[in-house]
Design a protein around this motif. Sequence first.
Motif, PDB file in Angstrom:
ATOM      1  N   ALA A 115     -71.001  30.408   7.902  1.00  0.00           N
ATOM      2  CA  ALA A 115     -72.230  31.052   8.375  1.00  0.00           C
ATOM      3  C   ALA A 115     -72.610  30.567   9.770  1.00  0.00           C
ATOM      4  O   ALA A 115     -72.310  29.441  10.166  1.00  0.00           O
ATOM      5  N   ASP A 175     -85.936  28.425  10.578  1.00  0.00           N
ATOM      6  CA  ASP A 175     -86.017  29.330   9.428  1.00  0.00           C
ATOM      7  C   ASP A 175     -86.881  28.822   8.283  1.00  0.00           C
ATOM      8  O   ASP A 175     -87.114  29.548   7.322  1.00  0.00           O
ATOM      9  N   SER A 200     -82.029  33.309  14.987  1.00  0.00           N
ATOM     10  CA  SER A 200     -81.567  32.726  13.730  1.00  0.00           C
ATOM     11  C   SER A 200     -81.707  33.781  12.640  1.00  0.00           C
ATOM     12  O   SER A 200     -82.053  34.933  12.916  1.00  0.00           O
ATOM     13  N   GLU A 201     -81.434  33.387  11.429  1.00  0.00           N
ATOM     14  CA  GLU A 201     -81.461  34.338  10.313  1.00  0.00           C
ATOM     15  C   GLU A 201     -82.817  35.015  10.152  1.00  0.00           C
ATOM     16  O   GLU A 201     -82.898  36.197   9.835  1.00  0.00           O
ATOM     17  N   ASN A 202     -83.901  34.294  10.403  1.00  0.00           N
ATOM     18  CA  ASN A 202     -85.235  34.823  10.122  1.00  0.00           C
ATOM     19  C   ASN A 202     -86.005  35.317  11.334  1.00  0.00           C
ATOM     20  O   ASN A 202     -87.179  35.653  11.215  1.00  0.00           O
TER      21      ASN A 202
END
Length: 147
Positions: free
Chosen positions: A28, A80, A110-112
């Motif tokens: 990831a 996150d 980032s992911e969020n």
Amino acid sequence: MRRRPAFALAAAVAALATLSACSGPEPADLFVVSRTGTIPGAKLSLRFIDDGGVSCNRGPRKDITSAQLITARELRRELDGEKDDDVGLAEKHIDLPPGHVTTLSYRVRSENGTVAFSDTSAHQPKAFYRLAKLTRDVAQQSCGLAR
């Protein structure tokens, strides 16, 4: 009895196919940093990978140190949030305006969510200073860049 070269080749191909099928999913991404600025060498894109690697300017994967990986993972948690009910900096979509004399600007995805700041932005969280330092250190040490 001697084996034929074609049989040996077929066995080797089958073994490679088995190994590649067992390699598992891609690691990831922790986050991606885009840096721009008014000085030579300021433009940079770093993709931090959870397996201890980084991609510099969309190039091939390079290794980072264990300490840098630990810092990147800590920063990812700050971006996150640690748990489902913990709101991270990226979820707040912080976008700080630059100060009067800005040299470097950062956008971190980032992911969020995404955050943006400059080296002279007022009221930066400590995580932003650590992101800037990690970006510089990895750019110099792993990517072999001047900045």
